[in-house]
Write an enzyme that holds these catalytic residues in place. Sequence first.
Site, PDB file in Angstrom:
ATOM      1  N   LYS A  15       0.424  -6.576  -9.498  1.00  0.00           N
ATOM      2  CA  LYS A  15       0.662  -5.355  -9.002  1.00  0.00           C
ATOM      3  C   LYS A  15      -0.518  -4.715  -9.566  1.00  0.00           C
ATOM      4  CE  LYS A  15       2.647  -3.668  -4.945  1.00  0.00           C
ATOM      5  NZ  LYS A  15       3.429  -4.164  -4.005  1.00  0.00           N
TER       6      LYS A  15
HETATM    7  P1  NAD Z   1       3.001   1.683   4.746  1.00  0.00           P
HETATM    8  O1  NAD Z   1       1.741   2.943   4.232  1.00  0.00           O
HETATM    9  O2  NAD Z   1       2.016   1.460   5.923  1.00  0.00           O
HETATM   10  O3  NAD Z   1       4.396   2.328   5.221  1.00  0.00           O
HETATM   11  C1  NAD Z   1       4.569   3.908   4.371  1.00  0.00           C
HETATM   12  C2  NAD Z   1       5.935   4.470   5.430  1.00  0.00           C
HETATM   13  O4  NAD Z   1       6.210   5.238   4.208  1.00  0.00           O
HETATM   14  C3  NAD Z   1       5.028   5.108   6.366  1.00  0.00           C
HETATM   15  O5  NAD Z   1       5.455   5.555   7.404  1.00  0.00           O
HETATM   16  C4  NAD Z   1       5.320   6.580   5.897  1.00  0.00           C
HETATM   17  O6  NAD Z   1       4.516   8.085   6.359  1.00  0.00           O
HETATM   18  C5  NAD Z   1       6.368   6.261   4.891  1.00  0.00           C
HETATM   19  N1  NAD Z   1       6.812   8.020   3.947  1.00  0.00           N
HETATM   20  C6  NAD Z   1       5.833   7.661   2.732  1.00  0.00           C
HETATM   21  N2  NAD Z   1       6.728   8.071   2.328  1.00  0.00           N
HETATM   22  C7  NAD Z   1       7.680   8.696   2.898  1.00  0.00           C
HETATM   23  C8  NAD Z   1       9.115   9.628   2.643  1.00  0.00           C
HETATM   24  N3  NAD Z   1       8.815  10.101   1.642  1.00  0.00           N
HETATM   25  N4  NAD Z   1       9.847   9.410   3.196  1.00  0.00           N
HETATM   26  C9  NAD Z   1      10.140   9.359   4.263  1.00  0.00           C
HETATM   27  N5  NAD Z   1       9.026   7.734   4.820  1.00  0.00           N
HETATM   28  C10 NAD Z   1       7.866   8.270   3.605  1.00  0.00           C
HETATM   29  O7  NAD Z   1       3.221   0.649   3.460  1.00  0.00           O
HETATM   30  P2  NAD Z   1       4.382  -0.285   4.319  1.00  0.00           P
HETATM   31  O8  NAD Z   1       3.076  -1.692   3.227  1.00  0.00           O
HETATM   32  O9  NAD Z   1       4.630   0.267   5.318  1.00  0.00           O
HETATM   33  O10 NAD Z   1       5.084  -0.128   2.782  1.00  0.00           O
HETATM   34  C11 NAD Z   1       6.131   0.150   2.716  1.00  0.00           C
HETATM   35  C12 NAD Z   1       6.385  -0.516   1.753  1.00  0.00           C
HETATM   36  O11 NAD Z   1       6.843  -1.657   1.471  1.00  0.00           O
HETATM   37  C13 NAD Z   1       6.300   0.245   0.237  1.00  0.00           C
HETATM   38  O12 NAD Z   1       7.388  -0.227  -0.584  1.00  0.00           O
HETATM   39  C14 NAD Z   1       5.691  -1.372  -0.238  1.00  0.00           C
HETATM   40  O13 NAD Z   1       5.467  -1.765  -1.709  1.00  0.00           O
HETATM   41  C15 NAD Z   1       6.606  -2.404   0.536  1.00  0.00           C
HETATM   42  N6  NAD Z   1       5.730  -3.563   0.896  1.00  0.00           N
HETATM   43  C16 NAD Z   1       4.955  -3.683   1.687  1.00  0.00           C
HETATM   44  C17 NAD Z   1       4.626  -4.584   2.437  1.00  0.00           C
HETATM   45  C18 NAD Z   1       3.379  -5.043   2.973  1.00  0.00           C
HETATM   46  O14 NAD Z   1       2.957  -6.709   3.697  1.00  0.00           O
HETATM   47  N7  NAD Z   1       3.160  -4.266   3.723  1.00  0.00           N
HETATM   48  C19 NAD Z   1       5.338  -6.424   1.994  1.00  0.00           C
HETATM   49  C20 NAD Z   1       6.599  -6.516   1.005  1.00  0.00           C
HETATM   50  C21 NAD Z   1       6.651  -4.830   0.426  1.00  0.00           C
END
Ligand code: NAD
Length: 436
Positions: A126
């Site tokens: 990561k």
């Molecule tokens: P992203 O940036 O697209 O979305 C994150 C979302 O969380 C946004 O809507 C943001 O406004 C919201 N957010 C941030 N702080 C917040 C808070 N305090 N309260 C409520 N909402 C809040 O990111 P993503 O890619 O959707 O990733 C989200 C999670 O999923 C992370 O933990 C990431 O590691 C995990 N993840 C992502 C992927 C991927 O393919 N994108 C894969 C596996 C895991």
Amino acid sequence: MTGMHTPLNDTTRVGGLSYLNPLAPEPWASFVEQIERVRPHLGSLERWIETLIRPKRTLIVDVPIERDDGTVAHFEGYRVQHNLSRGPGKGGIRFHPDVTLNEVMALAGWMTIKNAAVGLPFGGAKGGVRVDPTSVSKGELQRITRRFTSEIGVIIGPDRDIPAPDVGTNAMTMAVMMDTFSMNRGGTATGVVTGKPIALGGSLGRQEATGRGVFITAREAARHQKIALEGARVVVQGFGNVGGIGARMFHDAGARVIAVSDHTAILVNLGGIDVPAALAHVAANGGLAGFPGADRIDAEEFWALECEFLVPAALEGQITAQRAERIRARIVVEGANGPTTPAADDILRDRGVLVVPDVLANAGGVTVSYFEWVQDFSSFFWTEDEINARLERIMVSAFDAIWHIAQEKGISLRTAAFVVACHRVLEARAERGLYP
Ligand code: NAD
């Protein structure tokens, strides 16, 4: 100023409190505790367990750039290769003002477990940069991305470690990373990152893959629990790539998404939120704030909403022991990485709430990243239907295997996923032997 140089001591604190939620333990401490819970199930492989609580390689880099106004700013970046026993490193890059080494170590560890739990031939890695991508110009962000890629270029590569998007990064970030790595090497290395635009060797279906996987595992869990999807109430924290797409898939399956939240608003509509309209609102306005089809509620009400599915899809440490006591969901499906603290996990188990753990529930993204990497290597690209069908097969068979181990041993799905994964990683470790 956000993103300016931060003293090392501040960014490497281990064992203190997390910036993400002051009531949650540091992410790495949670990861180590999760590994400790697997110890009794490892048999003779237990002698290798310390491999998993010592990241293999940790790189901290300085990322200096010239700002648009001519001043120089320094940002701190990280790439952690937690384990490479089963293959090259794999895991996303996070751009966030509060990223810490501790957090990146934990996220890398969860990638090791996730890749092994679903059987992908990768280790875990990561990366991150301490920057608020919204506080710098487009040009500055591109310079940060290019310099960061050059700095970690000494350890990444298509057969060494393959980054992907995470919070604060997207397909365009991957395009810039791919270009920078390729320029430094004097060729085009599409396979160095995944989650790229389609025109650069990206895969169809990658953008939706994590949300799709969240939905598939939720559906499988519901089948075992005899919960109908039609009309089921769903609460989603985080409305970005994972939460937004996950919510849309629940909505399309006839479930009722009753509450959603992001960094701008927490909204409820017990009659069901129009998810496509909410997604369009976010695309146009950058957040949920101002969306007319729902009412605002406060955070504690949000966590206590009665529902069939609760999907944390924002950041780590959101479901603390206090919140776990109040959750009234039948199933928690972890779209985010590390959203539930180990203490909260125990409380949810005791209260009969089924938790589909992150290392299984959100593995859809890295699974299609694996497909992208394979397609780049062979320069032969698959249709979206093929990709979705393969994703479905991998997710369902990983879910079944982990479900059966959980039943057989009387352990949680998380511990079962860790048991499967740790066996695979430590067996590879044992068979390779120690060098020299
Ligand atoms: P992203 O940036 O697209 O979305 C994150 C979302 O969380 C946004 O809507 C943001 O406004 C919201 N957010 C941030 N702080 C917040 C808070 N305090 N309260 C409520 N909402 C809040 O990111 P993503 O890619 O959707 O990733 C989200 C999670 O999923 C992370 O933990 C990431 O590691 C995990 N993840 C992502 C992927 C991927 O393919 N994108 C894969 C596996 C895991």
